[in-house]
Scaffold this motif. Structure first.
Motif, mmCIF file in Angstrom:
data_model
loop_
_atom_site.group_PDB
_atom_site.id
_atom_site.type_symbol
_atom_site.label_atom_id
_atom_site.label_comp_id
_atom_site.label_asym_id
_atom_site.label_seq_id
_atom_site.Cartn_x
_atom_site.Cartn_y
_atom_site.Cartn_z
ATOM 1 N N ASP A 181 0.831 -1.210 0.000
ATOM 2 C CA ASP A 181 0.000 0.000 0.000
ATOM 3 C C ASP A 181 0.867 1.263 0.000
ATOM 4 O O ASP A 181 0.388 2.340 -0.370
ATOM 5 N N LYS A 182 2.110 1.122 0.425
ATOM 6 C CA LYS A 182 3.035 2.268 0.436
ATOM 7 C C LYS A 182 3.854 2.348 -0.846
ATOM 8 O O LYS A 182 4.602 3.298 -1.057
ATOM 9 N N LEU A 183 3.751 1.323 -1.701
ATOM 10 C CA LEU A 183 4.632 1.196 -2.861
ATOM 11 C C LEU A 183 4.010 1.783 -4.119
ATOM 12 O O LEU A 183 2.836 1.568 -4.408
ATOM 13 N N CYS A 184 4.808 2.536 -4.861
ATOM 14 C CA CYS A 184 4.373 2.993 -6.189
ATOM 15 C C CYS A 184 5.591 3.022 -7.108
ATOM 16 O O CYS A 184 6.731 2.955 -6.654
ATOM 17 N N GLY A 185 5.350 3.117 -8.399
ATOM 18 C CA GLY A 185 6.431 3.203 -9.374
ATOM 19 C C GLY A 185 6.386 4.537 -10.097
ATOM 20 O O GLY A 185 5.346 4.919 -10.625
ATOM 21 N N ILE A 186 7.483 5.251 -10.088
ATOM 22 C CA ILE A 186 7.598 6.515 -10.833
ATOM 23 C C ILE A 186 8.814 6.397 -11.743
ATOM 24 O O ILE A 186 9.937 6.190 -11.274
ATOM 25 N N LEU A 187 8.575 6.520 -13.025
ATOM 26 C CA LEU A 187 9.636 6.345 -14.011
ATOM 27 C C LEU A 187 10.664 7.471 -13.900
ATOM 28 O O LEU A 187 10.312 8.645 -13.785
ATOM 29 N N ASN A 188 11.937 7.094 -13.934
ATOM 30 C CA ASN A 188 12.988 8.108 -13.986
ATOM 31 C C ASN A 188 12.920 8.879 -15.296
ATOM 32 O O ASN A 188 12.480 8.348 -16.320
ATOM 33 N N GLY A 189 13.395 10.097 -15.251
ATOM 34 C CA GLY A 189 13.533 10.883 -16.478
ATOM 35 C C GLY A 189 15.002 11.108 -16.765
ATOM 36 O O GLY A 189 15.875 10.619 -16.057
ATOM 37 N N ILE A 190 15.287 11.840 -17.827
ATOM 38 C CA ILE A 190 16.662 12.263 -18.095
ATOM 39 C C ILE A 190 16.666 13.763 -18.342
ATOM 40 O O ILE A 190 15.644 14.367 -18.683
ATOM 41 N N ASP A 191 17.818 14.349 -18.169
ATOM 42 C CA ASP A 191 17.984 15.791 -18.310
ATOM 43 C C ASP A 191 18.409 16.093 -19.740
ATOM 44 O O ASP A 191 19.553 15.845 -20.128
ATOM 45 N N TYR A 192 17.477 16.617 -20.519
ATOM 46 C CA TYR A 192 17.780 16.887 -21.928
ATOM 47 C C TYR A 192 18.695 18.100 -22.116
ATOM 48 O O TYR A 192 19.122 18.382 -23.234
ATOM 49 N N GLU A 193 19.000 18.805 -21.048
ATOM 50 C CA GLU A 193 20.027 19.850 -21.142
ATOM 51 C C GLU A 193 21.412 19.213 -21.214
ATOM 52 O O GLU A 193 22.345 19.783 -21.764
ATOM 53 N N LEU A 194 21.535 18.016 -20.641
ATOM 54 C CA LEU A 194 22.813 17.298 -20.672
ATOM 55 C C LEU A 194 22.907 16.358 -21.861
ATOM 56 O O LEU A 194 23.983 16.172 -22.432
ATOM 57 N N TYR A 195 21.768 15.749 -22.230
ATOM 58 C CA TYR A 195 21.765 14.744 -23.294
ATOM 59 C C TYR A 195 20.896 15.216 -24.451
ATOM 60 O O TYR A 195 19.695 14.982 -24.472
ATOM 61 N N ASN A 196 21.516 15.878 -25.389
ATOM 62 C CA ASN A 196 20.799 16.401 -26.554
ATOM 63 C C ASN A 196 21.783 16.505 -27.718
ATOM 64 O O ASN A 196 22.734 17.295 -27.647
ATOM 65 N N PRO A 197 21.598 15.721 -28.784
ATOM 66 C CA PRO A 197 22.577 15.730 -29.881
ATOM 67 C C PRO A 197 22.668 17.071 -30.617
ATOM 68 O O PRO A 197 23.654 17.329 -31.310
ATOM 69 N N GLN A 198 21.662 17.925 -30.452
ATOM 70 C CA GLN A 198 21.713 19.245 -31.089
ATOM 71 C C GLN A 198 22.684 20.184 -30.398
ATOM 72 O O GLN A 198 23.257 21.067 -31.031
ATOM 73 N N THR A 199 22.863 19.997 -29.082
ATOM 74 C CA THR A 199 23.661 20.952 -28.298
ATOM 75 C C THR A 199 24.848 20.318 -27.577
ATOM 76 O O THR A 199 25.638 21.031 -26.964
ATOM 77 N N ASP A 200 24.968 19.004 -27.639
ATOM 78 C CA ASP A 200 26.002 18.280 -26.896
ATOM 79 C C ASP A 200 27.405 18.742 -27.320
ATOM 80 O O ASP A 200 27.789 18.635 -28.477
ATOM 81 N N LYS A 201 28.176 19.253 -26.352
ATOM 82 C CA LYS A 201 29.530 19.736 -26.637
ATOM 83 C C LYS A 201 30.579 18.627 -26.585
ATOM 84 O O LYS A 201 31.741 18.849 -26.920
ATOM 85 N N LEU A 202 30.162 17.441 -26.155
ATOM 86 C CA LEU A 202 31.104 16.327 -26.066
ATOM 87 C C LEU A 202 31.218 15.549 -27.375
ATOM 88 O O LEU A 202 32.089 14.695 -27.516
ATOM 89 N N ILE A 203 30.317 15.824 -28.319
ATOM 90 C CA ILE A 203 30.407 15.157 -29.631
ATOM 91 C C ILE A 203 30.910 16.169 -30.658
ATOM 92 O O ILE A 203 30.699 17.378 -30.520
#
Length: 479
Positions: free
Chosen positions: A248-270
């Motif tokens: 009754d105390k348990l639920c599932g919440i999906l993790n997200g990701i930070d698109y400021e860090l992971y975005n092929p349009q702006t990624d400075k590491l590629i």
């Protein structure tokens, strides 16, 4: 509302797995006028204090007794990058800053227990010292599982914490903090009060995670499917009975990701940025990463990537079972990761004995992004997967996941040939079923029209933190 986050990993300061990414991103998306947050994490020796402007907190020396000894802690702080959220680093040269990694290997198990216990209780005492009276303490994995136990036992009559509720997040149920009950004396907890089946006792052993499940006010699994799976014998890791009496105390919440860090349009590491409307540079990224791995670029030959901890959970045994088939695939395979020596040795052997497989036994954040951008497919054959962030990042980079349908992998990937497909799935933990999915993906790759549709669907998928952060905020408010 005041929320305190207790975490042993925190991106960008320290990172081993998804816990660091979640704790480094979720608070950003919870920022609002009606929320005040503080994050507590240990000061690991590898953290660059100058880069992150980490400063001493004046008069922060704290003396605490654990067992028969007294220990001294100090506090340092900075802001979580791009936010106004305070991050507090707890330092003790015996337990934290003496190491350049978060979880040093080969250390004594009693000492490992001491590290997590001292860190967790010092959080409570520093909250008092700073007069940060939390409405909610959000604990993560067994490293901080002691906190819900203390709040309901040793601190139950403490005026400062009388209205404090605890949330416990399960990022991986397999790591539980099992030990001998004698550790309770070191943890300043009365054994008679907690060492029973509705507390921390489990077949004569003590399990900190079991204590958190029993004493926390809310339990959150990091995906809805994983929240269902852990109630079963197969995925419950021996705690399915405890989870069921607390469901009754348990639920599932999906993790997200930070698109400021992971975005092929702006990624400075590629080296080459691209978008779903202009995918030409993705092929250049592929040439780029193949050079890093000393593989020849061949047009129309797919590249499959694996970025993973090399442990049994991640399905490496399935790859070992079909190693000869992998060596003869009409595709190249690149691997990045560290883990158990038997798996590291397996990939090193494959690298030396196959024309198409190359592995690097290391972890490099800059190389990760280049792999996400350059690969065509991303393989995750996990035995179980609480949420998984790698497949979400791969989607954003137009790199098509091939996953086993378990936990968060099943929640997040739409299997081809469905209309909105963005990946491939196999359902049984079976090496040849996995191999069939890989071969199916390679055949589909040859149909450029179908493949481009898959890539565009993948890049349109939205797993940003906004929706999940809203669910977390509702959880805190309901408590």
């Amino acid at each position: 509302m005041k929320v305190l986050f207790a975490t042993f990993e925190l991106a960008p300061f320290t990172k081993v797995g998804g816990l660091a990414d979640v704790m480094g991103s979720l608070p950003k998306y919870l920022q609002s006028d009606d929320m005040e947050m503080a994050i507590f994490t240990p000061l690991i020796g590898s953290i660059d204090r100058e880069k992150y402007h980490i400063e001493d907190v004046p008069n922060s020396q704290l003396k605490m007794r654990f067992g028969y000894a007294e220990y001294v802690f100090t506090l340092k702080m900075c802001k979580l990058p791009d936010t106004n959220i305070n991050v507090f680093f707890i330092d003790n040269p015996k337990f934290f800053s003496c190491f350049n990694c978060v979880y040093p290997s080969g250390i004594d198990s009693w000492y490992e227990q001491e590290r997590f216990i001292t860190f967790s209780q010092s959080i409570l005492e520093y909250a008092r010292r700073l007069n940060f009276r939390p409405d909610v303490i959000h604990c993560n994995d067994w490293h901080t599982a002691m906190i819900p136990v203390w709040i309901k036992t040793s601190y139950k009559n403490d005026e400062f914490f009388k209205n404090t509720k605890t949330v416990f997040s399960i990022h991986n149920l397999a790591y539980q903090g099992r030990y001998f009950p004698e550790i309770l004396n070191f943890a300043n907890i009365n054994k008679d009060e907690v060492f029973h089946q509705y507390g921390l006792e489990h077949y004569g052993s003590l399990i900190w995670m079991k204590g958190a499940l029993n004493y926390a006010d809310k339990i959150i699994a990091v995906s809805p499917k994983y929240a269902q799976e852990i109630l079963t014998y197969e995925y419950g890791e021996g705690l399915d009975w405890t989870l069921n009496i607390n469901k009754d105390k348990l639920c599932g919440i999906l993790n997200g990701i930070d698109y400021e860090l992971y975005n092929p349009q702006t990624d400075k590491l590629i080296n080459y940025n691209y978008s779903e409307k202009n995918l030409k540079n993705k092929e250049k990224c592929k040439e780029d990463i193949l050079k890093e791995y000393w593989l020849d670029y061949k047009k129309d030959r797919p590249l499959i990537a694996i970025i993973s901890r090399l442990v049994e959970q991640k399905g490496i045994d399935l790859l070992k079972a079909v190693e000869n088939d992998l060596r003869n695939l009409d595709a190249d395979i690149i691997v990045l990761g560290t883990g158990e020596k038997r798996y590291e040795d397996f990939f090193v052997w494959l690298s030396y004995n196959s024309p198409n497989v190359r592995a690097r036994i290391e972890y490099r954040a800059d190389l990760c992004n280049k792999i996400y951008a350059g690969a065509d497919m991303f393989l995750m054959p996990s035995r179980f997967e609480p949420c998984g962030l790698s497949q979400l990042i791969a989607l954003k980079y137009g790199t098509i996941p091939i996953v086993r349908a378990t936990g968060g992998l099943d929640d997040t990937i739409n299997a081809y040939p469905n209309k909105d497909a963005d990946g491939f799935k196999f359902y049984n933990y079976n090496a040849h079923e996995m191999l069939g999915s890989i071969q199916y993906a390679i055949e589909t790759y040859k149909n450029k029209k179908e493949w481009n549709k898959l890539v565009k669907n993948a890049m349109k998928a939205d797993f940003s933190w906004e929706k999940s952060a809203k669910l977390y905020k509702e959880t805190y408010k309901n408590l």
